[in-house]
Design an enzyme around this catalytic site. Sequence first.
Site, mmCIF file in Angstrom:
data_model
loop_
_atom_site.group_PDB
_atom_site.id
_atom_site.type_symbol
_atom_site.label_atom_id
_atom_site.label_comp_id
_atom_site.label_asym_id
_atom_site.label_seq_id
_atom_site.Cartn_x
_atom_site.Cartn_y
_atom_site.Cartn_z
ATOM 1 N N CYS A 67 0.843 -1.213 0.000
ATOM 2 C CA CYS A 67 0.000 0.000 0.000
ATOM 3 C C CYS A 67 0.874 1.258 0.000
ATOM 4 O O CYS A 67 1.879 1.331 0.707
ATOM 5 C CB CYS A 67 -0.912 -0.022 1.225
ATOM 6 S SG CYS A 67 -2.031 1.393 1.284
ATOM 7 N N CYS A 71 0.819 4.522 6.999
ATOM 8 C CA CYS A 71 0.214 4.395 8.338
ATOM 9 C C CYS A 71 1.151 3.625 9.284
ATOM 10 O O CYS A 71 1.506 2.470 8.986
ATOM 11 C CB CYS A 71 -1.132 3.697 8.241
ATOM 12 S SG CYS A 71 -2.158 4.372 6.922
ATOM 13 N N CYS A 74 0.502 -0.066 10.341
ATOM 14 C CA CYS A 74 -0.008 -1.064 9.393
ATOM 15 C C CYS A 74 1.086 -1.911 8.743
ATOM 16 O O CYS A 74 2.014 -1.385 8.109
ATOM 17 C CB CYS A 74 -0.825 -0.371 8.308
ATOM 18 S SG CYS A 74 -1.599 -1.576 7.208
ATOM 19 N N CYS A 111 -16.726 -8.729 5.698
ATOM 20 C CA CYS A 111 -16.050 -7.442 5.464
ATOM 21 C C CYS A 111 -14.840 -7.641 4.571
ATOM 22 O O CYS A 111 -13.920 -8.387 4.924
ATOM 23 C CB CYS A 111 -15.552 -6.856 6.779
ATOM 24 S SG CYS A 111 -16.827 -6.662 8.000
ATOM 25 N N CYS A 142 -19.716 -5.538 3.956
ATOM 26 C CA CYS A 142 -18.955 -4.361 4.390
ATOM 27 C C CYS A 142 -17.688 -4.309 3.545
ATOM 28 O O CYS A 142 -17.142 -5.359 3.180
ATOM 29 C CB CYS A 142 -18.599 -4.486 5.870
ATOM 30 S SG CYS A 142 -17.602 -3.110 6.483
ATOM 31 N N CYS A 202 -19.217 2.362 9.357
ATOM 32 C CA CYS A 202 -18.439 1.622 10.346
ATOM 33 C C CYS A 202 -17.165 2.438 10.547
ATOM 34 O O CYS A 202 -16.360 2.564 9.620
ATOM 35 C CB CYS A 202 -18.110 0.222 9.822
ATOM 36 S SG CYS A 202 -16.988 -0.700 10.896
ATOM 37 N N ARG A 274 -17.542 -2.654 18.499
ATOM 38 C CA ARG A 274 -16.872 -3.928 18.185
ATOM 39 C C ARG A 274 -15.533 -4.054 18.905
ATOM 40 O O ARG A 274 -14.659 -3.188 18.766
ATOM 41 C CB ARG A 274 -16.665 -4.075 16.675
ATOM 42 C CG ARG A 274 -16.044 -5.432 16.318
ATOM 43 C CD ARG A 274 -15.966 -5.675 14.814
ATOM 44 N NE ARG A 274 -17.247 -5.499 14.195
ATOM 45 C CZ ARG A 274 -17.462 -4.744 13.116
ATOM 46 N NH1 ARG A 274 -16.470 -4.126 12.533
ATOM 47 N NH2 ARG A 274 -18.671 -4.629 12.610
HETATM 48 N N1 SAM Z 1 -6.628 0.695 3.350
HETATM 49 C C1 SAM Z 1 -7.874 0.996 3.918
HETATM 50 C C2 SAM Z 1 -7.816 2.071 4.971
HETATM 51 O O1 SAM Z 1 -6.775 2.287 5.564
HETATM 52 O O2 SAM Z 1 -8.858 2.666 5.233
HETATM 53 C C3 SAM Z 1 -8.599 -0.205 4.486
HETATM 54 C C4 SAM Z 1 -7.797 -1.269 5.174
HETATM 55 S S1 SAM Z 1 -6.966 -0.773 6.673
HETATM 56 C C5 SAM Z 1 -5.946 -2.156 7.014
HETATM 57 C C6 SAM Z 1 -8.305 -0.820 7.850
HETATM 58 C C7 SAM Z 1 -8.007 -0.490 9.272
HETATM 59 O O3 SAM Z 1 -7.279 -1.547 9.876
HETATM 60 C C8 SAM Z 1 -7.177 0.721 9.593
HETATM 61 O O4 SAM Z 1 -7.878 1.924 9.513
HETATM 62 C C9 SAM Z 1 -6.792 0.446 11.031
HETATM 63 O O5 SAM Z 1 -7.772 0.944 11.916
HETATM 64 C C10 SAM Z 1 -6.794 -1.078 11.102
HETATM 65 N N2 SAM Z 1 -5.444 -1.609 11.336
HETATM 66 C C11 SAM Z 1 -4.442 -1.678 10.441
HETATM 67 N N3 SAM Z 1 -3.337 -2.195 10.998
HETATM 68 C C12 SAM Z 1 -3.641 -2.456 12.297
HETATM 69 C C13 SAM Z 1 -2.905 -2.984 13.395
HETATM 70 N N4 SAM Z 1 -1.620 -3.339 13.276
HETATM 71 N N5 SAM Z 1 -3.522 -3.123 14.575
HETATM 72 C C14 SAM Z 1 -4.821 -2.747 14.708
HETATM 73 N N6 SAM Z 1 -5.561 -2.233 13.696
HETATM 74 C C15 SAM Z 1 -4.982 -2.085 12.515
HETATM 75 FE FE1 SF4 Z 2 -2.755 1.164 3.437
HETATM 76 FE FE2 SF4 Z 2 -2.641 -0.059 5.781
HETATM 77 FE FE3 SF4 Z 2 -2.894 2.561 5.703
HETATM 78 FE FE4 SF4 Z 2 -4.967 1.005 4.936
HETATM 79 S S1 SF4 Z 2 -4.090 1.160 6.998
HETATM 80 S S2 SF4 Z 2 -4.179 2.848 3.905
HETATM 81 S S3 SF4 Z 2 -3.821 -0.705 4.040
HETATM 82 S S4 SF4 Z 2 -1.128 1.390 4.960
#
Ligand code: SAM
Ligand code: SF4
Length: 327
Positions: A67, A71, A74, A111, A142, A202, A274
């Site tokens: 990606c 973040c 992530c 989801c 979702c 959500c 949740r």
């Molecule tokens: N890429 C899209 C976004 O960021 O909106 C959708 C997928 S992203 C993985 C969805 C959510 O997963 C993030 O907003 C975050 O809240 C959660 N998430 C990602 N990595 C995580 C982690 N290591 N621990 C807990 N929640 C996580």
């Molecule tokens: Fe990409 Fe992960 Fe950020 Fe979602 S949370 S935008 S998958 S880096």
Amino acid sequence: MQATPIAFRPQTTPHPESASWSVDEIETLLGLPFMELVFRAAEIHRQFFDPCKVQLSTLISIKTGGCSEDCGYCPQSAHHDTPVPNQPMLTVDEVVAAARVAKANGAGRFCMGAAWRGPKDADLQQTLRMVSEVKALGLETCATFGMLRDGQAEQLKGAGLDYYNHNLDTAPDKYADIVQTRDYEDRLDTLGKVRAAGLSVCCGGIVGMNETRRDRAGLIAQLANLDPQPESVPINQLVKVVGTPLADAGVMDWTEFVRTIAVARIAMPRSYVRLSAGRREMDEATQALCFLAGANSIFYGDKLLTTGNPDVVADQALLQKLDLSAL
Ligand code: SAM
Ligand code: SF4
Ligand code: DTB
């Protein structure tokens, strides 16, 4: 000797349902004596929900890793060197097969998540078929595909999407410490598009990212002040993944997690709260306290997106022990 009854109800100012929440008010709730806080949340939970019912959502990653966003939490960001292998988009048949398994296991919602900053139009077309075929199985649908451009939410709605997940993740003034490739306003903008298209929202966040209690209050105030409030509020405990900037985040005491759930329940009495990522690292007693404090939804299935979740069999046993049944 008989104990004398005492009245122990630390006062907080009553909060009308229509009024917005200040960060101070939420912080005061977070700081209530633990037993008083859980009791208040449990009382409110019973006013709006059957406390013996839990909503079950199963996740699938339809496109994994690589990606472009950065973040800090992530494992799927291309900016971090993590053990998550990149995978192209799954086929419609693969997604539908997984949805059938989820339904057979008792999930009510499916989801679909993608490691995108936002969907390209060609990719979105492929996901529309996934949504409509999963919906046809009789599951709620979702999607969490990142930021949406004009018209995309309407296309998802047209395909049969019920919910769009888009998290605010943390307090507005903490956001830039965690994510630099987009800002809070971008998140709010997508949430507005989702609402305008008639999708259910959500929206939640992550705790355990070295934030203060005040930061957690800032996140909950933002969520609770969305108008209308999100139908579903995932509270994730950070899953620390090696290679991410937050891999070595400090330990957050489990009581702080339960407090966060309880205050989310009090501030958003009609929402499904949740108990989300992080359950595999949590003991059963802590999860039970979260349910008592108003959590009434979980991610159900052996995997979240890329990390583990309790096994379906273990969750079925836990729900049975707690006399909780699926919605
Ligand atoms: N890429 C899209 C976004 O960021 O909106 C959708 C997928 S992203 C993985 C969805 C959510 O997963 C993030 O907003 C975050 O809240 C959660 N998430 C990602 N990595 C995580 C982690 N290591 N621990 C807990 N929640 C996580
Ligand atoms: Fe990409 Fe992960 Fe950020 Fe979602 S949370 S935008 S998958 S880096
Ligand atoms: C949400 O709030 N949590 C889910 C779902 N929405 C998409 C994702 C949790 C991801 C945990 C890390 C992983 O498995 O990659």
